[in-house]
Design an enzyme around this catalytic site. Structure first.
Site, PDB file in Angstrom:
ATOM      1  N   ARG B 270       3.218  12.942 -41.752  1.00 54.32           N
ATOM      2  CA  ARG B 270       1.960  12.920 -40.993  1.00 54.32           C
ATOM      3  C   ARG B 270       0.829  13.024 -41.999  1.00 54.32           C
ATOM      4  O   ARG B 270       0.709  14.032 -42.685  1.00 54.32           O
ATOM      5  CB  ARG B 270       1.981  14.096 -40.005  1.00 54.32           C
ATOM      6  CG  ARG B 270       0.656  14.724 -39.707  1.00 54.32           C
ATOM      7  CD  ARG B 270       0.709  15.628 -38.501  1.00 54.32           C
ATOM      8  NE  ARG B 270       1.511  16.839 -38.665  1.00 54.32           N
ATOM      9  CZ  ARG B 270       1.129  17.927 -39.334  1.00 54.32           C
ATOM     10  NH1 ARG B 270      -0.024  17.963 -39.967  1.00 54.32           N
ATOM     11  NH2 ARG B 270       1.907  18.988 -39.384  1.00 54.32           N
ATOM     12  N   HIS B 274      -2.067  18.361 -37.728  1.00 52.51           N
ATOM     13  CA  HIS B 274      -1.144  18.446 -36.591  1.00 52.51           C
ATOM     14  C   HIS B 274      -1.808  17.946 -35.311  1.00 52.51           C
ATOM     15  O   HIS B 274      -1.265  17.109 -34.602  1.00 52.51           O
ATOM     16  CB  HIS B 274      -0.693  19.900 -36.428  1.00 52.51           C
ATOM     17  CG  HIS B 274      -0.024  20.197 -35.132  1.00 52.51           C
ATOM     18  ND1 HIS B 274       1.187  19.648 -34.781  1.00 52.51           N
ATOM     19  CD2 HIS B 274      -0.401  20.973 -34.080  1.00 52.51           C
ATOM     20  CE1 HIS B 274       1.535  20.082 -33.572  1.00 52.51           C
ATOM     21  NE2 HIS B 274       0.590  20.870 -33.126  1.00 52.51           N
ATOM     22  N   TYR B 284      -1.826  24.291 -46.139  1.00 49.40           N
ATOM     23  CA  TYR B 284      -0.379  24.432 -46.354  1.00 49.40           C
ATOM     24  C   TYR B 284       0.262  23.298 -47.147  1.00 49.40           C
ATOM     25  O   TYR B 284       1.447  23.338 -47.422  1.00 49.40           O
ATOM     26  CB  TYR B 284       0.355  24.622 -45.011  1.00 49.40           C
ATOM     27  CG  TYR B 284       0.022  23.588 -43.952  1.00 49.40           C
ATOM     28  CD1 TYR B 284       0.687  22.364 -43.910  1.00 49.40           C
ATOM     29  CD2 TYR B 284      -0.954  23.838 -42.985  1.00 49.40           C
ATOM     30  CE1 TYR B 284       0.381  21.418 -42.941  1.00 49.40           C
ATOM     31  CE2 TYR B 284      -1.271  22.901 -42.009  1.00 49.40           C
ATOM     32  CZ  TYR B 284      -0.600  21.701 -41.991  1.00 49.40           C
ATOM     33  OH  TYR B 284      -0.901  20.757 -41.036  1.00 49.40           O
TER      34      TYR B 284
END
Lengths: 326, 371
Positions: B270, B274, B284
């Site tokens: 991705r 999110h 992250y």
């Protein structure tokens, strides 16, 4: 008419609907060859074949997800949860998925699923088998929850549940399975899914109960009759929705009411009944509404059940208190 | 007791757990054709169609992103980077196949028949987005509860089998995080136990929101999880649309052929957050980690191959993007025309036969709505 036990009436209802509608399917843990751990599906696999009555892998969420998928393919699934104490494993599929599908899809998709499961206590089962978790499902929009107190209603309510086009949780009382027999008509008949029943008429006080507590309440009514007290007993039969009209009509007649449940006091069906009556008939009352329930502990260990479960003695005490209130 | 006979070597057993198969790849990230045998099966026209599918999804993503920022869409889970994985898979299935998508699988749902304007209404939080009847979309709206669609897929597929439907399967998607759910295991296990026509597609994009794949499981691959359920599974390069289409088609053929379920683990990434509700991948993911994946962009490699073949150009791509944008613009317009939702209608849709309490509430809300 034949005399049938509560569990025989359930088996008979299942047989009738397996015959009537070839889209009905029965499945769950051990329901096939073994006929279920209580024998509710005894002989049905032999009679209707493994395509219609079949065992599942041991997983409650899987069983109920399977039911939802089968319903989406036009079937009328009748899954069994072996003990209702195991329902938490399946709560998403039941309350999160099935219950909201009609609403979620703009009313275009209904899921005609009947989830059968034994509940309640008093039979000294191992931990986490017996439980009174009916309020956990009765407070979920989109689910109907019914529970019969006798063999006649067991058959008629189960047939209605299976024929209904929405998910219905059908709760069978463990203690009643083999403890009573009734005249049960052959073939198909229905008991409405959302109607309480006045099982004994009276004029001095109303006891509202469901499942095994109906029979405990009837014992109290008979005892008090000998003292000249006229006790009306109502069997809720449906825990969601609650048939408030029948309750209010009775309260308007007797002016005193006691609500009984086997579940813990905080575990809600009686609380809903009390609030419905308070909302709609408080001015008809001559006394506070009495409530009989189990104490707010975790469900008790088997050996302690008899001390914990409310029964005729606790109901009688509360009924006398409310009758004496001035 | 100090020296015992070593009758089992658990360390060696652990080494032998994962399949030694390499994920299928047809075109690598440099745009080199590394599996000519598969590649040569495709006509130029088919290759162009595959490219268009990815450009369509990329454009839908870009417009959805912009529309979300403008407050014209609600919930949006970005799909950039996953075009090969999603479109390659979707192309392998037929209109009569039953789709159980998750929330990042809206592009597949659209290609399965849901009009874009309805997908936009779903994003905004409007019930018409889930009304599949008019278009006859065979499937469910996007699942939010991670993994719940996997157990339902087993049920749908068992229903397909019991109804004797031929050339029909159920297919469902989840992510790498989804494979940690109990429902994932229950779903594939039920499907295996009943040998139903189901295809389970796992889009392993490396992260469940911020939690990296290696934190989810000690399993070397997610595909190997299917082994325990007795289900064949493969990994595929999820940035290579030809490879994804090949394995998805093979899985569909296998399941539709009455052989039982199959599972695919698509290795993808991705590119963005999110969702568009405040997730920031910089918290992250390092740029060092992201770079090889960005270089692996599924559009870049097929675009290079097609340009080398002189069947694609910047001009063709831009013209097509404009067409898609126009289609999206119309969809937004149509979504804007949707009637305001009414609580009375929600109440009518809780049960087929409203309960007495609900009948009362319908009357109360209708009176309110009439004002």
């Amino acid at each position: 008419m034949a005399k049938m036990s509560y569990i025989q009436a359930i088996t008979d209802a299942l047989r009738v609907e397996l015959k009537n509608d070839d889209k009905t399917l029965i499945f769950g843990e051990d329901v096939g060859k073994n006929g279920g751990v209580f024998r509710a599906t005894d002989g049905l696999q032999a009679e209707f074949g493994e395509e219609r009555v079949f065992d599942t892998p041991l997983a409650e969420s899987g069983i109920n997800g399977l039911a939802m998928g089968l319903a989406l393919q036009g079937f009328r699934p009748i899954p069994e949860i072996q003990f209702f104490g195991f329902v938490f494993e399946a709560m998403d599929e039941i309350a999160g998925q099935m219950a909201r599908t009609r609403y979620r899809m703009n009313g275009k998709v209904g899921l005609p699923i009947t989830i059968r499961s034994p509940f309640g206590g008093g039979t000294h089962t191992p931990e986490m088998h017996a439980d009174s978790l009916e309020a956990v499902v009765a407070t979920v929009p989109g689910l109907r929850v019914v529970t019969p107190s006798n063999p006649y209603d067991a058959k008629g309510l189960l047939i209605s549940a299976i024929k209904n086009n929405d998910p219905v949780v059908f709760l069978e009382n463990l203690k009643l399975y083999r403890s009573m027999k009734d005249e049960v008509p052959e073939g198909e008949y229905t008991v409405p899914l959302d109607k309480a029943k006045v099982v004994r008429e009276g004029t001095d006080i109303t006891i509202i109960a469901y499942s095994a507590e109906v029979n405990e309440s009837l014992k109290v009514a008979e005892k008090l009759e000998k003292e000249g007290k006229s006790v009306e007993v109502i069997d809720l039969r449906s825990l969601s929705p609650i048939d408030t009209d029948t309750l209010v009509a009775s309260v308007n007649k007797t002016h005193r009411v006691v609500v009984v449940q086997e579940a813990q006091r905080m575990a809600g069906v009686a609380a809903k009944v009390v609030s419905d009556i308070s909302e709609r008939a408080i001015l008809a009352l001559d006394a506070p509404i009495g409530r009989v329930s189990a104490p707010d502990t975790i469900y008790p260990f088997g050996l302690a059940e008899d001390d914990w479960l409310p029964g005729a003695a606790e109901i009688e005490e509360k009924v006398r208190e409310i009758l004496d209130f001035n | 007791m100090s020296s015992r006979v070593k009758f089992v070597d658990f360390a060696a057993k652990k080494e032998s757990l994962a399949s030694k198969d390499k994920p299928l790849q047809v075109i690598n990230s440099k745009g080199e054709i590394i599996n000519k045998e598969i590649f040569d099966q495709y006509s130029d026209e088919e290759l162009v169609d595959l490219m268009k599918l990815m450009v369509w999804e990329r454009t839908l993503h870009q417009r959805s992103n912009a529309l979300t920022r403008q407050g014209r869409l609600g919930f949006y889970a970005p799909t950039e980077g996953q075009e090969a994985s999603e479109m390659g898979a979707q192309l392998a299935f037929k209109k009569n196949d039953y789709l159980l998508p998750a929330y990042r699988d809206v592009p597949q749902l659209i290609k399965h028949g849901l009009p874009i304007w309805k997908a936009f209404l779903w994003s905004r939080g409007h019930v018409l987005g889930n009304d599949f009847e008019e278009e006859g979309v065979v499937g469910l709206p996007p699942q939010i509860i991670i993994g719940a669609q996997y157990v339902q897929a087993a049920g749908v597929a068992l229903g397909i089998k019991k109804n004797g439907l031929t050339d029909t399967v159920a297919y469902t998607f989840t992510g790498d995080g989804g494979t940690s759910q109990g429902d994932f295991y229950e779903g594939i296990n039920f499907a295996g136990a009943y040998q139903v026509p189901a295809v389970f597609f796992v889009q392993n994009n490396g992260y469940a929101i911020s939690t990296p794949r290696h934190v989810q499981t000690a399993a070397e691959t997610l595909a190997q999880k299917a082994v325990a359920a007795g289900i064949p599974a493969v990994q595929v390069d999820g940035m290579d649309i030809l490879a994804v289409y090949e394995v998805a088609k093979a899985a569909r053929d296998y399941a539709a052929g009455g052989n039982g379920p199959a599972l695919i683990e698509s290795l993808t990434f991705r590119f963005g957050p999110h969702t568009n509700a405040g997730d920031d991948p910089k918290r992250y993911r390092s740029t060092d980690e992201e770079k090889p994946w960005f270089d692996s962009d599924p559009l870049i490699r097929l675009r290079k191959v097609l340009m080398d073949k002189k069947v694609w150009s910047e001009e063709i791509e831009n013209t097509y993007i404009e067409e898609v944008k126009a289609e999206i613009k119309d969809a937004v317009k149509k979504a804007d025309e949707a009637p305001k939702q009414k609580v009375s209608e929600f109440l009518e849709n809780v049960f087929e036969e409203p309960t007495p309490d609900i009948v009362e509430q319908i009357a109360a809300f209708k009176a309110k709505e009439a004002k």
